[in-house]
Enzyme design. Structure first.
Site, PDB file in Angstrom:
ATOM      1  N   VAL A  53       0.835  -1.200   0.000  1.00 27.98           N
ATOM      2  CA  VAL A  53       0.000   0.000   0.000  1.00 27.98           C
ATOM      3  C   VAL A  53       0.876   1.258   0.000  1.00 27.98           C
ATOM      4  O   VAL A  53       0.586   2.225  -0.709  1.00 27.98           O
ATOM      5  CB  VAL A  53      -0.991   0.013   1.188  1.00 27.98           C
ATOM      6  N   CYS A  54       1.962   1.236   0.761  1.00 30.56           N
ATOM      7  CA  CYS A  54       2.861   2.396   0.795  1.00 30.56           C
ATOM      8  C   CYS A  54       3.469   2.647  -0.582  1.00 30.56           C
ATOM      9  O   CYS A  54       3.546   3.788  -1.039  1.00 30.56           O
ATOM     10  CB  CYS A  54       3.966   2.198   1.828  1.00 30.56           C
ATOM     11  N   GLY A  55       3.898   1.587  -1.237  1.00 31.91           N
ATOM     12  CA  GLY A  55       4.451   1.739  -2.580  1.00 31.91           C
ATOM     13  C   GLY A  55       3.435   2.312  -3.543  1.00 31.91           C
ATOM     14  O   GLY A  55       3.736   3.213  -4.326  1.00 31.91           O
ATOM     15  N   LEU A  58       2.884   6.090  -2.695  1.00 31.94           N
ATOM     16  CA  LEU A  58       3.983   6.943  -3.133  1.00 31.94           C
ATOM     17  C   LEU A  58       4.089   6.989  -4.653  1.00 31.94           C
ATOM     18  O   LEU A  58       4.505   8.009  -5.216  1.00 31.94           O
ATOM     19  CB  LEU A  58       5.290   6.509  -2.476  1.00 31.94           C
TER      20      LEU A  58
END
Length: 168
Positions: A53-55, A58
């Site tokens: 999810v972070c990837g 970003l």
């Protein structure tokens, strides 16, 4: 008394002076928030480099960089990961904005913004738009497993660019 989990319910809100900080962008270089006065700043707190999810989050920010920089905004990702992890993550993903390391003391800046999860020991998924005078104009605490995108950030930057004029 047993251990009490602490998951933030809210982050610092609009109208609050943004806590100043100096964090490492690289092993040799730091960013100090107060040195960016005069332009809006976008802070993207996220749990961890290399997570799905972070990837995705970003990547969305990176794709929106032309829109964000059109507002004159400085954009930074912030997590408790170290500078070497950030360096590899940026190189792998081709991000055009810097990731700042809130590594030591661990999560100190995330804590000051109300964007730290004491149970997991990571930053939460939170967004902040700071105006040119260093005041939080908009903030949002996202569910940890939801990519919040950049629409709220862009709306906040639009509002800063076209403040309402008072009626006579």
């Amino acid at each position: 008394m047993g251990y009490v989990e602490h998951h933030p319910k809210s982050v610092l809100g609009a109208g609050t002076a943004a806590p100043d900080f100096t964090l490492h962008r690289t092993p040799e270089d730091t960013v100090t928030l107060s040195s960016l006065r005069g332009q809006p700043v976008v802070l993207i707190f996220y749990p961890a480099d290399w997570s799905a999810v972070c990837g995705d989050e970003l990547n969305v920010v990176n794709a929106a960089m032309p829109l964000l920089t059109a507002h004159g905004a400085a954009v930074f990702g912030v997590s408790v990961d170290g500078v070497w992890s950030h360096r590899a993550f940026v190189a792998d993903r081709g991000f055009t904005f810097a990731l700042l390391s809130d590594f030591e003391p661990k999560g100190q800046v995330s804590r000051r913004y109300g964007a730290y999860d004491f149970h997991t020991g990571t930053s939460t998924r939170a967004l902040f738009v700071i105006d040119s005078s260093g005041v939080i104009a908009w903030s949002y605490l996202s569910p940890i497993d939801v990519n919040p995108g950049v629409d709220g950030v862009l709306d906040a930057l639009d509002a800063l660019a076209s403040p309402t004029t008072p009626s006579p």
